[in-house]
Design an enzyme around this catalytic site. Structure first.
Site, PDB file in Angstrom:
ATOM      1  N   LYS A  22       0.722  -1.418   0.024  1.00  0.00           N
ATOM      2  CA  LYS A  22       0.091   0.041   0.031  1.00  0.00           C
ATOM      3  C   LYS A  22       0.834   1.117   0.016  1.00  0.00           C
ATOM      4  O   LYS A  22       1.778   1.530   0.791  1.00  0.00           O
ATOM      5  CB  LYS A  22      -0.859  -0.144   1.441  1.00  0.00           C
ATOM      6  N   GLY A  53      -7.550   3.570  10.915  1.00  0.00           N
ATOM      7  CA  GLY A  53      -8.261   2.278  10.543  1.00  0.00           C
ATOM      8  C   GLY A  53      -8.479   2.071   9.075  1.00  0.00           C
ATOM      9  O   GLY A  53      -9.222   1.177   8.618  1.00  0.00           O
ATOM     10  N   THR A  54      -7.697   2.911   8.332  1.00  0.00           N
ATOM     11  CA  THR A  54      -7.835   2.604   6.885  1.00  0.00           C
ATOM     12  C   THR A  54      -7.158   1.376   6.338  1.00  0.00           C
ATOM     13  O   THR A  54      -7.861   0.502   5.411  1.00  0.00           O
ATOM     14  CB  THR A  54      -7.183   3.761   5.756  1.00  0.00           C
ATOM     15  N   GLY A  55      -6.162   0.915   7.125  1.00  0.00           N
ATOM     16  CA  GLY A  55      -5.532  -0.458   6.645  1.00  0.00           C
ATOM     17  C   GLY A  55      -6.491  -1.734   6.965  1.00  0.00           C
ATOM     18  O   GLY A  55      -6.756  -2.550   6.299  1.00  0.00           O
ATOM     19  N   CYS A  56      -6.891  -1.571   8.275  1.00  0.00           N
ATOM     20  CA  CYS A  56      -7.766  -2.460   8.761  1.00  0.00           C
ATOM     21  C   CYS A  56      -8.955  -2.735   7.839  1.00  0.00           C
ATOM     22  O   CYS A  56      -9.594  -3.572   7.610  1.00  0.00           O
ATOM     23  CB  CYS A  56      -8.571  -2.197  10.236  1.00  0.00           C
ATOM     24  N   THR A  58      -8.179   9.328   8.874  1.00  0.00           N
ATOM     25  CA  THR A  58      -7.674   7.989   8.190  1.00  0.00           C
ATOM     26  C   THR A  58      -7.334   7.030   9.266  1.00  0.00           C
ATOM     27  O   THR A  58      -6.687   5.875   8.739  1.00  0.00           O
ATOM     28  CB  THR A  58      -6.416   8.456   7.494  1.00  0.00           C
TER      29      THR A  58
END
Length: 282
Positions: A178, A214-217, A212
């Protein structure tokens, strides 16, 4: 016999609701699937940062996984925050034990929070790479995590492509690096699938927002959900990225907390889906 497509998320709890188990359940639910969970750690955190982590004993993590697997077998498993090597070993043992019960594993190697707090012990990284990555359908490291795993600086899209290909050596079927932290006008993520000659690139305009958390989760949970709904991997990643993009866009002007607020998971919720086919438990 009717059933709901189930996704099991194995991750830490975020009491402020923006990341971890809470973000996963919101994402899975918003996309029309059924969310089950196994909590690996209880964190003390809010939008400003993490101030404490209490690991759940490995036997209780295994117990949670067994309880779900033997009653509501998931199609996909999403794995997020894993604080220590004991936790990782417990999860790997459980996944080996219940291999016939699920089809996909999406592993998000969470190492640092959005606010910059370290979330994993040093000895856990070796366990992560040797025990869990070989089981994964997809791993989703961000730039910092990919740098830790490869030992190389990643500053450009060609760097990301090389890193994604290199990370396949840990044994997963695919790698999504990412690129949200690249200093570019557009965001670009790189997907490398084992056996393919070229990577898939996913680009979108950068959204200026402090929300932003928690965007990866959210992204990894969305990918796991779309896989469970029958989408091929490349399409699952594409649709998941579109969901996260719209979630950030629709939540960018909302004030929640004094730090990094969450995206809007429910900008366009989908009703809970019901499948007609029978899933047999072994």
């Amino acid at each position: 016999m009717k059933h709901y497509p189930c996704i099991l998320t194995i991750a830490g709890s975020d009491c402020s609701g923006g990341a971890g188990i809470q973000a996963d359940i919101k994402t899975i639910s918003a996309l029309g699937a059924y969310a089950a969970s196994a909590i690996t750690a209880i964190t003390v955190q809010n939008t400003c940062g993490v101030t404490g982590i209490h690991a759940v004993p490995p036997t209780y993590i295994q117990g949670q996984i067994q309880a779900v697997m033997t009653d509501i077998p998931p199609i996909s498993v999403k794995i997020g925050m894993l604080n220590d090597a004991g936790t990782i070993r417990a999860i790997a043992e459980s996944l080996h034990r219940f291999t016939p019960y699920y089809k996909y594993i999406v592993l998000d190697p969470v190492m640092v929070s959005t606010s910059g707090c370290k979330l994993i012990e040093d000895d856990a990284i070796e366990a992560l790479t040797s025990l869990l990555m070989p089981l994964a359908t997809l791993i989703t490291p961000n730039l910092s995590e990919a740098e830790v795993l490869t030992g190389k600086r990643i500053a450009t899209i060609p760097d990301m492509e090389k890193a994604a290909k290199e990370l396949l050596a840990f044994g997963s079927q695919a790698v999504l690096v990412k690129g949200g932290h690249l200093n570019e006008a557009e965001m670009c993520d790189v997907l490398y699938i084992k056996g393919e000659d070229r990577p898939h690139l996913f680009s979108s305009p950068k959204i200026e927002s402090r929300n932003t958390h928690g965007t990866g989760c959210t992204l990894s949970s969305a990918i796991a959900t779309y896989l469970a709904l029958g989408k091929p991997l490349e399409e699952a990643v594409r649709k998941a990225k579109a969901y996260v993009y719209q979630g950030i866009l629709s939540g960018k002007d909302v004030h929640i907390g004094e730090g990094h607020g969450p995206l809007n998971h429910f900008f366009a919720p989908v009703p809970l889906r019901v499948n007609e086919e029978l899933r047999m438990k072994n």
